[in-house]
Scaffold this active site. Structure first.
Site, short mmCIF file in Angstrom:
data_model
loop_
_atom_site.label_atom_id
_atom_site.label_comp_id
_atom_site.label_asym_id
_atom_site.label_seq_id
_atom_site.Cartn_x
_atom_site.Cartn_y
_atom_site.Cartn_z
N HIS A 1 -14.05 34.44 -31.92
CA HIS A 1 -14.51 34.13 -30.56
C HIS A 1 -13.34 33.98 -29.61
O HIS A 1 -13.43 34.33 -28.44
CB HIS A 1 -15.33 32.84 -30.57
N ASP B 1 -15.45 32.51 -35.92
CA ASP B 1 -15.38 31.65 -34.73
C ASP B 1 -13.97 31.77 -34.19
O ASP B 1 -13.39 32.85 -34.22
CB ASP B 1 -15.75 30.21 -35.10
#
Length: 517
Positions: free
Chosen positions: A327, A293
């Protein structure tokens, strides 16, 4: 070439090569200590271990035939506590939680708890003030796989007077019951975790990644968690396979995260790397983060705590880090209802993250959700899909797709409206972008105050594929968009070069003032 001391502890120390390169040194170098060769390196930050406490050393670094020297002294140590004397079993199977906790709890002030090489199965451990945990090279603290063995930290602790309450565990910005982390520093000060060992949550072998957004007894734990702590250092270790967010300091002051490595599978859910939340004076220096993430995300809770406590995350330095595959490289929010202030990012390398600098907020974060004083300088982005994203329509939370959050019609400015101040980006090179170079979306009723870019180069991959640059409704797939901006009071571009884009270089809507040279 110059060498500086970042921090010296009792048995380890961190150093930095002073130059303009991002993360990696201009050339490989060698290191000697008191005249004896000890290591070589190729990054701007390096560390030494197995040092003697209260000892003065002379360090020398040689790079391209040039040598610089530095004299430093390690910190004092009161007692050396060998945790193996507490009956540890280094077989990776036996539960060592109680024995490790006994060593940590009985360590005198100023002492070091030393864990030798071996694999030690354990659940949550809690460190006390004025102590150091030293993990030897080859040492692994391996997380247990049964969530029922982990203690639960209450989200809210009631006060006897019934006039106030204490907030302890946090889950995505709200005070909710959560399992304790593998390593916890709560209401403690002057705590150091250091060494060449490994903190391995072993989450892939439990049920932590199954239906990760559902509460099972309690919400998922972190690898490292602080609350109400002061003067905390996390240094040197490998942190891997986290249950959820990896490094999560909350409501803490003077936190140093130095030269650690974070490794989580790119497929693991919500395993952010480093997420300071409502913390003050945070140094994130020399770390290599590869996660599933956001690599680094600065946060300050959702609306309830933001309106009640309004404690910002402020005075954050991020320097000489490698942020890989996540991300976002540096992410602000989206839980930032207490505000984010005074953040400086320099000499960082972002390697194939989805986004580089990513600011995400939305209506409902509140009047204290102010982002201001963000400086982003001397950064290299390689293969970042969209280098710059500022999105005030982020569609998170159960109501994220509602008209309240997503409408582009002006709404009343009230206690739920967030604010984005001025952001500066300079001396940045981004290559092989795909979706867009810059995507700036402010609120019509509360535009982004100002974006200044200076000496920035963005180029697109020849074979770029379309994708969604910003997670907001109405923003379909895009490819090779130069600069998209809406609802911004001022955009200033100074020596900004964008190559390989398609269509109009600038897509500006409701930009009050634009200047370029």
């Amino acid at each position: 070439m110059k060498i500086t001391l970042v921090r010296s502890m009792s048995r380890s120390a961190v150093f930095e090569l002073v130059n303009d390169s991002c993360y990696r040194a201009p050339a490989p170098y060698t290191v000697t200590l008191d005249g004896a060769a000890v290591c070589s390196g190729d990054t701007n930050i390096f560390s030494l271990y197995s040092l003697e406490p209260a000892h003065t050393y002379t360090l020398a670094v040689t790079l391209d035939g040039v040598t610089d020297t530095l004299t430093f002294t390690t910190a004092e140590e009161s007692f050396f506590v060998d945790a193996s004397r507490y009956g540890l079993a280094a077989d990776g199977v036996t539960d060592n939680t109680a024995k490790l906790q006994a060593a940590l709890s009985t360590c005198p002030a100023g002492g070091t708890v030393y864990v030798p090489a071996g694999t030690y199965r354990t659940q949550s451990l809690f460190l006390q003030s004025n102590t150091t945990l030293y993990l030897e090279k080859g040492c692994t603290l391996l997380g247990g796989t049964d969530r029922r063995d982990y203690p639960i930290l209450p989200g809210v602790l009631p006060c006897h007077s019934e006039k106030d309450e204490q907030y302890l565990a946090l889950w995505e910005g709200n005070p909710l019951d959560s399992f304790a982390a593998l390593i916890n520093v709560i209401n403690a000060e002057n705590v150091t975790i250091t060494g060449e060992g490994t903190l391995d949550c072993n989450a892939q072998n439990g049920d932590w990644y199954q239906n990760p957004k559902q509460k099972k007894i309690a919400w998922r734990p972190r690898l490292f968690f602080t609350s109400g702590a002061k003067n905390v250092v996390l240094h040197g270790v490998l942190a891997c396979n986290s249950y959820s967010w990896t490094i999560h300091p909350t409501y803490s002051e003077n936190v140093d995260i130095l030269n650690i490595r974070i490794r989580n599978s790119s497929q693991s859910p919500n395993t952010d790397g480093i997420d300071p939340e409502s913390c003050k004076n945070v140094n994130i220096i020399g770390n290599h983060v590869h996660v599933g993430d956001d690599c680094i995300a600065l946060k300050s809770s959702k609306l309830f705590l933001g309106m009640k406590l309004h404690v910002p995350c402020e005075n954050v330095i991020i320097r000489n880090c490698c942020l890989s595959r996540g991300h976002g490289g540096l992410v602000i929010g989206s839980e930032m209802s207490g505000g984010i202030k005074n953040v400086t990012v320099t000499q960082c390398l972002m390697d194939h993250t989805d986004r580089g600098l990513r600011v995400k907020t939305r209506r409902g974060r509140g009047k204290y959700a102010v982002i201001d004083g963000l400086a982003f300088r001397n950064v290299v982005m390689d293969g970042v899909l969209t280098p710059f994203v500022i999105n005030m329509f982020y569609f998170c939370d159960p109501d994220g797709h509602t008209d309240y959050v997503q409408t582009h019609e002006p709404q009343p400015v009230d206690d739920t409206t967030p604010t984005l101040g001025k952001l500066e980006m300079e001396h940045i090179v981004a290559t092989d972008a795909q979706y867009a170079g810059c995507w700036f979306s402010g609120l019509p009723e509360q535009p982004i105050e100002g974006v200044t870019m200076r000496d920035v180069k963005i180029s697109f991959a020849p074979d770029a594929r379309p994708g969604q640059a910003a997670m907001m409704c109405g923003a379909g797939a895009s490819c090779k968009v130069g600069i998209h901006a809406e609802n911004v009071r001022k955009i200033a571009l100074h020596n900004v070069e964008i190559t390989g884009y398609e269509g109009e270089r600038l897509q500006l809507t409701h930009v009050d003032r634009y200047e370029e040279d």
